[in-house]
Design an enzyme around this catalytic site. Structure first.
Site, PDB file in Angstrom:
ATOM      1  N   GLY A   1      23.713   4.619  29.543  1.00  0.00           N
ATOM      2  CA  GLY A   1      24.859   3.698  29.444  1.00  0.00           C
ATOM      3  C   GLY A   1      24.355   2.277  29.253  1.00  0.00           C
TER       4      GLY A   1
ATOM      5  N   GLU B   1      32.659   5.136  -0.700  1.00  0.00           N
ATOM      6  CA  GLU B   1      32.158   5.879   0.466  1.00  0.00           C
ATOM      7  C   GLU B   1      32.750   7.282   0.498  1.00  0.00           C
ATOM      8  OE1 GLU B   1      29.841   5.731   2.408  1.00  0.00           O
ATOM      9  OE2 GLU B   1      30.389   6.995   4.109  1.00  0.00           O
TER      10      GLU B   1
ATOM     11  N   CYS C   1      20.999   8.515  25.799  1.00  0.00           N
ATOM     12  CA  CYS C   1      19.954   9.018  26.704  1.00  0.00           C
ATOM     13  C   CYS C   1      20.363  10.389  27.246  1.00  0.00           C
ATOM     14  CB  CYS C   1      19.780   8.070  27.880  1.00  0.00           C
ATOM     15  SG  CYS C   1      19.481   6.383  27.374  1.00  0.00           S
TER      16      CYS C   1
ATOM     17  N   HIS D   1      39.616   1.430 -18.139  1.00  0.00           N
ATOM     18  CA  HIS D   1      38.393   1.058 -18.882  1.00  0.00           C
ATOM     19  C   HIS D   1      37.429   2.233 -18.979  1.00  0.00           C
ATOM     20  CE1 HIS D   1      39.738  -3.108 -18.758  1.00  0.00           C
ATOM     21  NE2 HIS D   1      40.132  -2.846 -17.517  1.00  0.00           N
TER      22      HIS D   1
ATOM     23  N   LYS E   1      17.591  12.134   6.598  1.00  0.00           N
ATOM     24  CA  LYS E   1      18.439  11.229   7.379  1.00  0.00           C
ATOM     25  C   LYS E   1      17.996   9.786   7.172  1.00  0.00           C
ATOM     26  CE  LYS E   1      21.662   9.916  10.063  1.00  0.00           C
ATOM     27  NZ  LYS E   1      23.007   9.862   9.473  1.00  0.00           N
TER      28      LYS E   1
ATOM     29  N   GLU F   1      27.529  14.290  -1.273  1.00  0.00           N
ATOM     30  CA  GLU F   1      26.245  14.547  -0.589  1.00  0.00           C
ATOM     31  C   GLU F   1      26.293  15.793   0.293  1.00  0.00           C
ATOM     32  OE1 GLU F   1      24.753  11.770   2.328  1.00  0.00           O
ATOM     33  OE2 GLU F   1      26.734  11.048   2.772  1.00  0.00           O
TER      34      GLU F   1
HETATM   35  C1  AGP Z   1      24.909   8.297   4.003  1.00  0.00           C
HETATM   36  O1  AGP Z   1      25.778   9.363   4.354  1.00  0.00           O
HETATM   37  C2  AGP Z   1      23.560   8.801   3.518  1.00  0.00           C
HETATM   38  N1  AGP Z   1      22.959   9.646   4.471  1.00  0.00           N
HETATM   39  C3  AGP Z   1      22.658   7.684   3.002  1.00  0.00           C
HETATM   40  O2  AGP Z   1      23.294   7.114   1.885  1.00  0.00           O
HETATM   41  C4  AGP Z   1      22.347   6.543   3.991  1.00  0.00           C
HETATM   42  O3  AGP Z   1      23.502   5.784   4.234  1.00  0.00           O
HETATM   43  C5  AGP Z   1      21.281   5.632   3.347  1.00  0.00           C
HETATM   44  O4  AGP Z   1      20.122   6.389   3.139  1.00  0.00           O
HETATM   45  C6  AGP Z   1      20.943   4.413   4.207  1.00  0.00           C
HETATM   46  O5  AGP Z   1      20.353   4.813   5.414  1.00  0.00           O
HETATM   47  P1  AGP Z   1      20.152   3.694   6.561  1.00  0.00           P
HETATM   48  O6  AGP Z   1      21.530   3.258   6.964  1.00  0.00           O
HETATM   49  O7  AGP Z   1      19.427   4.410   7.660  1.00  0.00           O
HETATM   50  O8  AGP Z   1      19.361   2.565   5.980  1.00  0.00           O
END
Ligand code: AGP
Length: 611
Positions: A102, A484, A2, A507, A606, A491
């Site tokens: 909070g 990850e 917030c 493999h 995002k 990305e």
């Molecule tokens: C992660 O760094 C990416 N921005 C992307 O893979 C993301 O995790 C994925 O689109 C899932 O988003 P969400 O967690 O909002 O469902």
């Protein structure tokens, strides 16, 4: 999180408060509101769900006049983002207004007690208990005295702004666990959650400390403890510009969010474990224990980084709940002929709670009779409204497109839920849980130790930033860490990067190894450490450029590669919570070195709300 803004001075408060709120929009929010003490010493309030422009529409038709007030942008944690739940909140008589950032952990007990004493509540928020507590004590004593009495009854975190119609020349602020600053102007003073909100008016600020309270008039500023004793404070000149200030001085939101992780995990872990009994609890979880005991299998569904968090959870659930746990990316899950039904618990993981494939997946799972638990960071998002049970990660809004703090918060929530489920199912002893939680409690301080190495990690990253491709290798619970780490790099730097189970190297991927490629080997102390060392030797013999993530004190690894990032020793099962940080920092610094748009990488959104 917030956003709070307060103003008291010689100008009309409304425009000052609105401009302050706009400077805090980057923090993410889903409703906003404003309260101003009018000339007739009444408090008038306007508030609205949605963006600040909705609040501005209300004010255009019905403006507020007065020179003292508070305003708020709300990131919902308790109670959906509605007009009623938006801040400011008022006491029964409408003579006191409060805004809050909070989480009040004992609000339910306080609300029950205050209701019995005759207070009536309008909202579902935890915040509202604060204003009624102040009302309860505000009898013939100064506002700040009543505020101090109220705050001493709260457990949890708060940053608050308070105004009262009976003392129109006073603005009170206080904090514990959530940031709050005082802005010092000429004939005017300010409160704010963060520096950007006041930078347009003053560059002189005071950063309130824990359990400190500011009592402001237009000409005066007193800083007190909750014991009402004066506290001398330093006035800090701000040298940032607005853009930098929103990132708290960090160059990018992503770097700020990487550095927020220890604090977020500390709050997430501590707020889910009862201090007295050591038991794990989720206020909002909602799936009855009887139902959880009847579960025969688990299916995890998610995308991207959330999928990697789910893959770690698969190992943890199988180890501790002794349940078969499957996982699939949402875009595949939704079209499979799924063998799931009423005895299946589907765990959907999503930072945004709006990812189209994940939503489609849980709808299909519900159609087949499965129970849905979502792990989510956005209260009131579609996913949370369509699930049977919820666990919020409370990581605050994640602005950088590349997920960092949300990932480790998802991991922490999944560890806690796995141990909770194991206890409910009677397959984890109280003693076993205690040992696990002792390890989990160490994570935030271990992460802080890693963050102290940022300079070394940055220089190691820059040294490899020219390479054309990266391979990430991990085993067991760090195979997902390898995936990850590769996703983070690709990305934001656009460098081709692949994560692989290290045992799979022979493999196929071993054909890739040469001196033009970096191989990141995730090699913490573990039951598969020797296997990882064998992989590293195979890479060395083919002139691969090795970067190792290893446990502090590991001397053997130094004989194999000079490029080592050490992480504190921790039980292997928890190591993904530590391994993630050097991998995030490496990706960040490589991308910065390559001049990429780290916070807004090309082609990415995002939240992927379309298929
Ligand atoms: C992660 O760094 C990416 N921005 C992307 O893979 C993301 O995790 C994925 O689109 C899932 O988003 P969400 O967690 O909002 O469902």
């Amino acid at each position: 999180m917030c956003g709070i803004v307060g103003y008291i001075g010689g100008k009309e408060a409304q425009p000052v408060l609105l401009s302050g709120l706009k400077r805090l929009e980057y923090r993410g929010y889903d409703s906003s509101g404003i309260a101003i003490i009018s000339s007739k010493n009444n408090i008038e309030i306007r508030k609205s769900p949605g963006k600040i422009r909705e609040l501005e529409k209300l004010l255009k038709n019905r403006p507020l006049c007065g020179m003292a007030g508070i305003a708020h942008t709300r990131w919902a944690t308790h109670g959906a983002p509605t007009q009623i739940n938006a801040h400011p909140h008022q006491d029964c008589r409408g003579k006191i207004a409060v805004v809050h950032n909070g989480i009040i952990e004992n609000y339910e007990a306080l609300k029950e007690k205050l209701t019995k004493e005759g207070h009536f509540f309008r909202s579902q928020t935890d915040t509202e208990v604060i204003v009624h507590l102040i009302e309860k004590f505000y009898r013939g004593i100064p506002l700040e005295d009543a505020v101090a009495k109220a705050l001493k009854m709260l457990s949890g975190s708060f940053a608050i702004g308070v105004v009262a119609a009976e003392e129109p020349d006073k603005l009170v602020g206080a904090r514990r666990g959530s940031p709050l600053i005082v802005g010092l102007g000429n004939g005017e003073n300010f409160l704010a959650s963060d520096v950007p909100a006041v930078l347009g008016f003053t560059k002189k600020v005071i950063f309130l400390g824990e359990n400190e309270m500011a009592v402001l008039s237009k000409k005066d500023c007193r800083i007190l403890g909750l014991d009402l004793k004066h506290i001398p404070k330093e006035v800090v000149p701000i040298r940032w510009d607005i853009g930098q200030a929103e990132k708290m001085g960090f160059e990018h939101f992503m770097l700020k969010e990487i550095n927020e992780q220890p604090g977020i995990l500390e709050h997430l872990i501590n707020s889910r474990i009862k201090k007295k009994t050591g038991q794990i609890y989720f206020q909002e979880q909602n799936i009855p224990k009887l139902k959880l005991r009847g579960i025969k299998n688990i299916f995890i569904v998610a995308c991207g980084t959330a999928y990697h968090a789910g893959l770690v959870a698969k190992y943890v659930l199988e180890s501790y709940c002794r349940l078969p746990a499957q996982i699939d990316v949402s875009s595949e899950f939704r079209y499979r002929d799924l063998l799931i039904g009423p005895e299946t618990l589907v765990i959907a993981i999503s930072q945004s709670g709006e990812t189209a494939d994940t939503l489609a997946g849980i709808r299909e799972a519900k159609r087949r009779g499965a129970t849905i638990l979502s792990i989510c960071n956005v209260l009131g998002s579609t996913l949370t409204r369509e699930s049977d049970g919820l666990i919020y990660t409370h990581a605050g809004p994640e602005i950088g497109v590349a997920s960092t703090k949300a990932y480790t918060a998802q991991l922490a929530a999944l560890y806690l839920f796995s141990f909770y489920l194991a206890r409910v199912r009677g397959v984890l002893s109280a003693r076993g849980l205690k040992k696990l939680l002792q390890q989990l409690h160490k994570i935030p301080s271990c992460q802080k130790q890693i963050l102290k190495q940022q300079k070394n990690i940055a220089s190691l990253a820059r040294k490899h930033s020219h390479l054309g491709s990266f391979l990430y290798l991990g085993r067991n619970v760090n195979y997902p860490s390898a995936l990850e780490g590769a996703l983070k790099l690709k990305e934001i730097s656009y460098i081709p990067a692949e994560g692989y189970a290290a045992g799979e190297m022979k493999h196929g991927p071993i054909a890739l190894i040469d001196e033009y490629r970096a191989v990141v080997c995730i090699t913490p102390s573990s039951k598969v450490y020797e296997k990882m060392v064998s992989n590293i030797q195979e890479i060395r013999s083919r002139k691969g450029r090795i970067i190792a993530i290893a446990s502090s004190g590991d001397r053997e690894i130094k004989d194999l590669t000079s490029e080592v990032i050490y992480i504190p020793r921790i039980e292997e099962i928890f190591s993904p919570l530590l391994v993630a940080l050097p991998l995030q920092l490496m990706a960040y610094h490589i991308a910065v070195k390559r001049g990429c748009d780290v916070d807004q990488p090309r082609n990415l959104a995002k939240s992927v709300t379309v298929e």
